[in-house]
Scaffold this motif. Structure first.
Motif, PDB file in Angstrom:
ATOM      1  N   GLY A  44      41.887  32.341  53.312  1.00 33.97           N
ATOM      2  CA  GLY A  44      41.969  33.782  53.059  1.00 33.97           C
ATOM      3  C   GLY A  44      42.391  34.105  51.638  1.00 33.97           C
ATOM      4  O   GLY A  44      41.839  35.007  50.996  1.00 33.97           O
ATOM      5  N   TRP A  45      43.364  33.340  51.120  1.00 33.85           N
ATOM      6  CA  TRP A  45      43.797  33.561  49.736  1.00 33.85           C
ATOM      7  C   TRP A  45      42.684  33.243  48.749  1.00 33.85           C
ATOM      8  O   TRP A  45      42.549  33.915  47.712  1.00 33.85           O
ATOM      9  CB  TRP A  45      45.026  32.711  49.435  1.00 33.85           C
ATOM     10  CG  TRP A  45      46.301  33.303  49.945  1.00 33.85           C
ATOM     11  CD1 TRP A  45      47.064  32.857  50.980  1.00 33.85           C
ATOM     12  CD2 TRP A  45      46.952  34.466  49.436  1.00 33.85           C
ATOM     13  NE1 TRP A  45      48.162  33.667  51.161  1.00 33.85           N
ATOM     14  CE2 TRP A  45      48.116  34.670  50.218  1.00 33.85           C
ATOM     15  CE3 TRP A  45      46.654  35.368  48.404  1.00 33.85           C
ATOM     16  CZ2 TRP A  45      48.977  35.724  49.991  1.00 33.85           C
ATOM     17  CZ3 TRP A  45      47.521  36.433  48.174  1.00 33.85           C
ATOM     18  CH2 TRP A  45      48.674  36.598  48.969  1.00 33.85           C
ATOM     19  N   LEU A  46      41.893  32.232  49.052  1.00 36.94           N
ATOM     20  CA  LEU A  46      40.782  31.891  48.152  1.00 36.94           C
ATOM     21  C   LEU A  46      39.751  33.013  48.108  1.00 36.94           C
ATOM     22  O   LEU A  46      39.213  33.339  47.038  1.00 36.94           O
ATOM     23  CB  LEU A  46      40.131  30.581  48.605  1.00 36.94           C
ATOM     24  CG  LEU A  46      40.953  29.311  48.377  1.00 36.94           C
ATOM     25  CD1 LEU A  46      40.230  28.099  48.951  1.00 36.94           C
ATOM     26  CD2 LEU A  46      41.222  29.105  46.884  1.00 36.94           C
ATOM     27  N   PHE A  47      39.461  33.615  49.256  1.00 35.06           N
ATOM     28  CA  PHE A  47      38.508  34.718  49.282  1.00 35.06           C
ATOM     29  C   PHE A  47      39.072  35.953  48.574  1.00 35.06           C
ATOM     30  O   PHE A  47      38.332  36.714  47.951  1.00 35.06           O
ATOM     31  CB  PHE A  47      38.139  35.072  50.727  1.00 35.06           C
ATOM     32  CG  PHE A  47      37.115  34.155  51.329  1.00 35.06           C
ATOM     33  CD1 PHE A  47      35.802  34.192  50.885  1.00 35.06           C
ATOM     34  CD2 PHE A  47      37.454  33.273  52.331  1.00 35.06           C
ATOM     35  CE1 PHE A  47      34.848  33.344  51.437  1.00 35.06           C
ATOM     36  CE2 PHE A  47      36.514  32.421  52.887  1.00 35.06           C
ATOM     37  CZ  PHE A  47      35.204  32.474  52.432  1.00 35.06           C
ATOM     38  N   ALA A  48      40.390  36.161  48.682  1.00 37.15           N
ATOM     39  CA  ALA A  48      41.010  37.339  48.064  1.00 37.15           C
ATOM     40  C   ALA A  48      41.320  37.150  46.588  1.00 37.15           C
ATOM     41  O   ALA A  48      41.624  38.132  45.904  1.00 37.15           O
ATOM     42  CB  ALA A  48      42.293  37.696  48.806  1.00 37.15           C
ATOM     43  N   ALA A  49      41.241  35.913  46.096  1.00 34.90           N
ATOM     44  CA  ALA A  49      41.629  35.639  44.707  1.00 34.90           C
ATOM     45  C   ALA A  49      40.816  36.425  43.686  1.00 34.90           C
ATOM     46  O   ALA A  49      41.388  36.992  42.750  1.00 34.90           O
ATOM     47  CB  ALA A  49      41.531  34.142  44.439  1.00 34.90           C
ATOM     48  N   PRO A  50      39.469  36.516  43.794  1.00 35.66           N
ATOM     49  CA  PRO A  50      38.732  37.297  42.783  1.00 35.66           C
ATOM     50  C   PRO A  50      39.150  38.760  42.751  1.00 35.66           C
ATOM     51  O   PRO A  50      39.344  39.334  41.667  1.00 35.66           O
ATOM     52  CB  PRO A  50      37.270  37.127  43.213  1.00 35.66           C
ATOM     53  CG  PRO A  50      37.248  35.864  44.004  1.00 35.66           C
ATOM     54  CD  PRO A  50      38.556  35.815  44.720  1.00 35.66           C
ATOM     55  N   ALA A  51      39.296  39.383  43.926  1.00 34.77           N
ATOM     56  CA  ALA A  51      39.704  40.789  43.960  1.00 34.77           C
ATOM     57  C   ALA A  51      41.126  40.955  43.434  1.00 34.77           C
ATOM     58  O   ALA A  51      41.418  41.915  42.705  1.00 34.77           O
ATOM     59  CB  ALA A  51      39.602  41.328  45.388  1.00 34.77           C
ATOM     60  N   ALA A  52      42.016  40.015  43.782  1.00 32.53           N
ATOM     61  CA  ALA A  52      43.388  40.098  43.290  1.00 32.53           C
ATOM     62  C   ALA A  52      43.436  39.940  41.775  1.00 32.53           C
ATOM     63  O   ALA A  52      44.215  40.615  41.083  1.00 32.53           O
ATOM     64  CB  ALA A  52      44.244  39.029  43.963  1.00 32.53           C
ATOM     65  N   LEU A  53      42.586  39.063  41.234  1.00 32.81           N
ATOM     66  CA  LEU A  53      42.536  38.884  39.782  1.00 32.81           C
ATOM     67  C   LEU A  53      42.052  40.152  39.091  1.00 32.81           C
ATOM     68  O   LEU A  53      42.628  40.582  38.077  1.00 32.81           O
ATOM     69  CB  LEU A  53      41.628  37.701  39.440  1.00 32.81           C
ATOM     70  CG  LEU A  53      41.453  37.399  37.953  1.00 32.81           C
ATOM     71  CD1 LEU A  53      42.798  37.023  37.324  1.00 32.81           C
ATOM     72  CD2 LEU A  53      40.439  36.275  37.759  1.00 32.81           C
ATOM     73  N   MET A  54      41.008  40.770  39.621  1.00 28.76           N
ATOM     74  CA  MET A  54      40.499  42.009  39.038  1.00 28.76           C
ATOM     75  C   MET A  54      41.549  43.113  39.134  1.00 28.76           C
ATOM     76  O   MET A  54      41.731  43.906  38.187  1.00 28.76           O
ATOM     77  CB  MET A  54      39.220  42.427  39.760  1.00 28.76           C
ATOM     78  CG  MET A  54      38.085  41.438  39.633  1.00 28.76           C
ATOM     79  SD  MET A  54      37.404  41.352  37.961  1.00 28.76           S
ATOM     80  CE  MET A  54      36.540  42.911  37.901  1.00 28.76           C
ATOM     81  N   TYR A  55      42.250  43.187  40.255  1.00 35.20           N
ATOM     82  CA  TYR A  55      43.296  44.208  40.420  1.00 35.20           C
ATOM     83  C   TYR A  55      44.426  43.992  39.418  1.00 35.20           C
ATOM     84  O   TYR A  55      44.946  44.951  38.836  1.00 35.20           O
ATOM     85  CB  TYR A  55      43.834  44.148  41.850  1.00 35.20           C
ATOM     86  CG  TYR A  55      44.835  45.229  42.171  1.00 35.20           C
ATOM     87  CD1 TYR A  55      44.418  46.505  42.502  1.00 35.20           C
ATOM     88  CD2 TYR A  55      46.207  44.970  42.143  1.00 35.20           C
ATOM     89  CE1 TYR A  55      45.332  47.508  42.795  1.00 35.20           C
ATOM     90  CE2 TYR A  55      47.125  45.955  42.424  1.00 35.20           C
ATOM     91  CZ  TYR A  55      46.676  47.220  42.762  1.00 35.20           C
ATOM     92  OH  TYR A  55      47.589  48.207  43.034  1.00 35.20           O
ATOM     93  N   ALA A  56      44.783  42.722  39.198  1.00 31.80           N
ATOM     94  CA  ALA A  56      45.863  42.441  38.258  1.00 31.80           C
ATOM     95  C   ALA A  56      45.456  42.783  36.829  1.00 31.80           C
ATOM     96  O   ALA A  56      46.261  43.306  36.056  1.00 31.80           O
ATOM     97  CB  ALA A  56      46.266  40.969  38.363  1.00 31.80           C
TER      98      ALA A  56
END
Length: 323
Positions: A44-56
Motif C-alpha cells: 500500500g505504501w508503494l502504491f501511495a508513494a507517487p501521490a505522497a511525493l507529489m503532495y509533498a
C-alpha cells in the motif's frame, strides 16, 4: 485401591515431562508464519508513494516556504529582512486587509446560505412531483452553471450587469427603472452583485447532491407520512432534512471554502473594485505578491486565511457528522 492406583498412574502419565532432546541437539522453537498484513502494508505504501511525493513537493513544500516568508520583509529579489510577527500584526490591524476578510465572510450568505436553502426546497419539490422527465431536465439546467468555468461566468455576468445589460433591461421591462444602476460601479451593490454569481454557480451543485441524497432515503417513510396526512413541509422537516444530514454538510463545507477562498469570480468581474468594496483575501494576496512585490505580507495573509477556513470548517464537520 486399584481404581486409585489407576488414576494416580494416569495423572503421572499426563504430568510426565517431555523426553529431553539427545545430547548435542537443541530444540528449536517453531517459527510462526510471517503475517501477510505486513506485506500488504508495504504494498500500500508503494502504491501511495507517487501521490505522497507529489503532495509533498507541490503542497507541503510551498506551505513551509509560505510560513518562512511570512516572517520576512521580502520583495522577491533583494535580500530578505527578518521582521518577526510584524506581517501578522499588519494583517489584523490594517483596515484594508481586515475589510477583505470581512467581505469573504459576507459572501458566505450568497455562496452557502442562499444556494443550500433554495436547493433543499427545489430538491424536495422535484421529489414531490415524481416526474422523471422533469427531474432530469431540472438537474441538467441547474447543473450547467457549475460546469461553466467561474472566470467565464464572471465575464458573462459582467456584461449582464452593465448599464445596458440584460439585468437592467429586465428591470425596466417590469417597471423597476428606478432600481437600475451600474451594479459593479456602485460600492454599495457591487459585493452583493458578485455574490449572486456565486449563488448561480453553486445552486446546481447543491441541488444535484441533495437530490442524490433524497434517493437513498427509504420511500416507506414518505408513504407512512402520506398515510398519516402529513403535508409537504411536515414531511420535509421530519424526513427529508434529517435524511440529508451528510449531504447538507458536504454542500456547506464546499461552498464555505469557495466563499472564503474566492478569487476567479471577483478578479474577473471587479478586481476588488470599485475602490476596495469587493476586495477579498484571494485577490488581495495576488495583488500583494505579484503587483506590489510584498511577499512576506502576502504569505502572512494567505496563512491567516487558511487558519480561518480551518476554524470554520472543522466545527461544521463535527456538527454534520452522522450520529
Amino acid at each position: 485401591m486399584s481404581s486409585l492406583d489407576g488414576s494416580s498412574g494416569l495423572l503421572q502419565g499426563l504430568t510426565r515431562p517431555a523426553p529431553a532432546a539427545p545430547a548435542g541437539q537443541e530444540r528449536t522453537p517453531e517459527r510462526a508464519p510471517r503475517p501477510r498484513r505486513r506485506r500488504k502494508n508495504w504494498a500500500g505504501w508503494l502504491f501511495a508513494a507517487p501521490a505522497a511525493l507529489m503532495y509533498a513537493v507541490f503542497v507541503l513544500r510551498p506551505l513551509a516556504a509560505s510560513i518562512q516568508y511570512s516572517f520576512y520583509d521580502w520583495d522577491g529579489i533583494t535580500p530578505a529582512t527578518f521582521v518577526g510577527l510584524e506581517n501578522y500584526v499588519r494583517v489584523f490591524t490594517d483596515p484594508q486587509l481586515l475589510s477583505s476578510i470581512w467581505h469573504a465572510f459576507f459572501l458566505i450568505i450568497f455562496f452557502t446560505v442562499v444556494p443550500v436553502t433554495v436547493a433543499l426546497l427545489v430538491a424536495g419539490l422535484i421529489r414531490e412531483l415524481r416526474s422523471k422527465g422533469l427531474g432530469r431536465l431540472a438537474q441538467t439546467l441547474l447543473f450547467i452553471p457549475y460546469v461553466i468555468p467561474a472566470a467565464a461566468a464572471a465575464i458573462a455576468w459582467s456584461w449582464m450587469y452593465a448599464t445596458t445589460g440584460a439585468v437592467n433591461q429586465l428591470l425596466s421591462v417590469v417597471g423597476l427603472e428606478a432600481v437600475t444602476r451600474a451594479w459593479f460601479g456602485d460600492p454599495a451593490w457591487a459585493l452583493p452583485a458578485v455574490g449572486l454569481i456565486g449563488t448561480w454557480i453553486n445552486l446546481g451543485f447543491c441541488t444535484i447532491l441533495l437530490m442524490s441524497g433524497i434517493g437513498k432515503i427509504d420511500t416507506s417513510l414518505y408513504e407512512a407520512a402520506k398515510l398519516d396526512g402529513a403535508g409537504f413541509f411536515q414531511t420535509f422537516r421530519a424526513i427529508t432534512l434529517p435524511g440529508l444530514r451528510q449531504e447538507i454538510g458536504v454542500c456547506v463545507t464546499i461552498t464555505i471554502i469557495a466563499a472564503l477562498a474566492s478569487f476567479d469570480i471577483v478578479f474577473m468581474s471587479t478586481q476588488g473594485g470599485p475602490g476596495y468594496s469587493t476586495m477579498v483575501p484571494g485577490v488581495q494576496v495576488y495583488q500583494l505578491g505579484f503587483t506590489e512585490s510584498r511577499i512576506g505580507l502576502a504569505s502572512a495573509l494567505a496563512l491567516v486565511l487558511s487558519a480561518l477556513v480551518l476554524a470554520v470548517i472543522l466545527p461544521l464537520q463535527k456538527l454534520f457528522r452522522e450520529k
